[in-house]
Design an enzyme around this catalytic site. Structure first.
Site, PDB file in Angstrom:
ATOM      1  N   GLN A  12       0.824  -1.216   0.000  1.00  0.00           N
ATOM      2  CA  GLN A  12       0.000   0.000   0.000  1.00  0.00           C
ATOM      3  C   GLN A  12       0.855   1.262   0.000  1.00  0.00           C
ATOM      4  OE1 GLN A  12      -1.744  -1.207   3.882  1.00  0.00           O
ATOM      5  NE2 GLN A  12      -1.406   0.902   4.528  1.00  0.00           N
ATOM      6  N   CYS A  38      -5.253   0.353   3.558  1.00  0.00           N
ATOM      7  CA  CYS A  38      -5.381  -1.074   3.880  1.00  0.00           C
ATOM      8  C   CYS A  38      -6.794  -1.582   3.599  1.00  0.00           C
ATOM      9  CB  CYS A  38      -5.018  -1.310   5.327  1.00  0.00           C
ATOM     10  SG  CYS A  38      -5.980  -0.339   6.493  1.00  0.00           S
ATOM     11  N   HIS A  42      -6.503  -1.435  11.429  1.00  0.00           N
ATOM     12  CA  HIS A  42      -5.862  -1.962  10.227  1.00  0.00           C
ATOM     13  C   HIS A  42      -6.743  -3.048   9.619  1.00  0.00           C
ATOM     14  CE1 HIS A  42      -2.702  -2.624   7.427  1.00  0.00           C
ATOM     15  NE2 HIS A  42      -2.289  -3.778   7.915  1.00  0.00           N
TER      16      HIS A  42
END
Lengths: 229, 214
Positions: free
Chosen positions: B19, B25, B161
């Site tokens: 990323q 994410c 995340h």
């Protein structure tokens, strides 16, 4: 004084240290292994052997030890029942001026075939856990590791000042990694990664996703469970 | 659920992506899931475009974060996803350049999965990789092995995340989830993170979801 590239000259000895010589570094390594554990949950030392390399006022002990982990009976801690298990550990303990420093810890259950990670780099600086600010000259000691890090991850910095700042961040992160290591109950190893020169705030800001905890998002219908399919 | 499962061995998972310096994410987690769903329902593994989501999902916030649930809706509303080759990743938001004619996959719906990790495992083994969100505590310095952080440090309430569950199993009797991350293959175990399974470690069970491809 600057750390030489190979501080431990080729005077390596066999694995023949006496019990008396092993006592202090082995006890220290065990204490570090058990760091943060409550009484009754600590591992105990089984067999141990070691060798030492000496240079100047320092001695680097390489230890191989078996540790006996107590059975886990707390369902909140270990949902699956666990019996007593033996763990095989390799430690490297630096002794300098009667102070000890754990440089490496690599443990795995005796029956596990996890030798592929034997070459893991430095990952333990546990004695520094609660020392803040950084001990004097700690950054200097970290300099060779930081240089390796820069090479490995192809890092360049715009100025000498920034490089110095990043070295300080890197050194602090080594301590942070060891706090995390000490408090991890799995087999994970923490240490140098490509994010090791970022502060915690930088890492969170750049790579993580604050919206996940702030917003609930669109409501989705529940999936059918496999039994219902 | 079977005792272990790994979608990587069955060709349902694309290579580990990166990323970059961008909090995207959520997009990688979702494309990973859709890649798996498309493969299992249509038989072709395609690497799909995260950049399309960064640019065209106006509910989420590109590099400042997003939610998988919103991303599924965006894919459905846009009319599908282009491939990585056709709409490559730039790592920063650009003008939306999606073309419905270029879309190679579509989704019909999305679903939220149970919080029960056994049910999540059963669902994964039967239906494919799953988008999940976790608390990323310790991941900055994770190198390998099964992470099992002390619970107060890795609270399920501080999810930050999004990743992709691609399998599960046991190593030396320690149950784990195999998690595809999006930080490149030079992080973790060749880009993968292994997390303790069975105790809701780091909130892995709190935001499991999947697209539906009919």
């Amino acid at each position: 004084s600057p750390v030489p590239a190979k501080p431990w000259a080729d005077d390596e000895q066999a694995w023949n240290l006496s019990s008396q010589e092993l006592l202090a570094p082995a006890r220290f390594a065990l204490d570090m292994y058990n760091y943060g554990r409550a009484a009754g949950t600590r591992a105990v030392l089984g067999a141990v052997r070691g060798r030492v390399r000496r240079a100047g006022q320092g001695s680097l002990f390489s230890l191989e030890a078996t540790l006996e982990e107590p059975p886990c009976n707390d369902p909140l801690v270990c949902p699956l029942p666990e019996t007593k298990k033996t763990v095989l550990c390799s430690f490297e303990v630096l002794e300098e001026l009667k102070e000890h420093l754990l440089l490496r810890r690599d443990c795995s259950p005796v029956n596990a075939k996890v030798t592929e990670f034997r070459n893991a780099t430095f990952s333990s600086f546990l004695p520094l856990l609660d020392k803040d600010p950084l001990p004097q000259d700690f950054s200097v000691k970290m300099a060779p590791l930081f240089k390796d890090f820069m090479t490995t991850y192809n890092r360049t910095y715009e100025s000498r000042e920034e490089a110095q700042w990043r070295l300080t961040v890197f050194a602090r992160n080594m301590i942070r990694a060891q706090k995390i290591q000490a408090l991890d109950r799995g087999t994970a190893q923490y240490g140098i990664t490509k994010f090791s020169d970022l502060t915690e705030e930088e890492f969170h800001t750049i790579y993580l996703n604050p919206l996940l905890q702030k917003e609930s998002g669109r409501k989705m219908s529940p999936a059918k469970s496999i039994n219902d399919l | 659920a079977p005792p272990e499962w790994d979608w990587r061995k069955k060709g349902a998972v694309t290579e580990v992506k990166n990323q970059g310096m961008c909090g995207s994410c959520w997009a990688f987690s979702v494309t990973g899931n859709v890649e798996g769903q498309w493969f299992l329902n249509r038989g072709t593994l395609l690497s799909l475009s995260e950049q399309e989501l960064l640019d065209c999902d106006k509910v989420d916030k590109a590099c400042l974060g997003g939610l998988p649930s919103n991303a599924y809706a965006a894919i459905k509303n846009l009319g599908g996803l282009e491939t990585e080759d056709d709409y490559g990743y730039q790592g920063h938001v650009q003008t939306c350049n999606f073309s419905a004619q270029m879309a190679k996959v579509y989704i019909n719906d999305s679903v939220e999965l149970s919080r029960n990790e056994n049910k999540i495992a059963a669902w994964l083994a039967q239906k494919g990789p799953i988008s999940v969100a976790i608390n990323a505590f310790g991941m900055q310095f994770y190198r390998h092995g099964i992470a099992h952080p002390f619970r107060p440090l890795c609270s399920p309430w501080f999810i930050d995340h999004a990743v992709l569950l691609v399998g599960y199993g046991n190593r030396s009797n320690i149950p784990y989830w195999a998690i595809k991350n999006s930080w490149g293959s030079d992080w973790g175990e060749e880009g993968y993170y292994y997390l303790y399974r069975g105790s809701g470690a780091c909130g892995v069970n709190t935001m499991a979801s999947s697209a539906v491809v009919n």
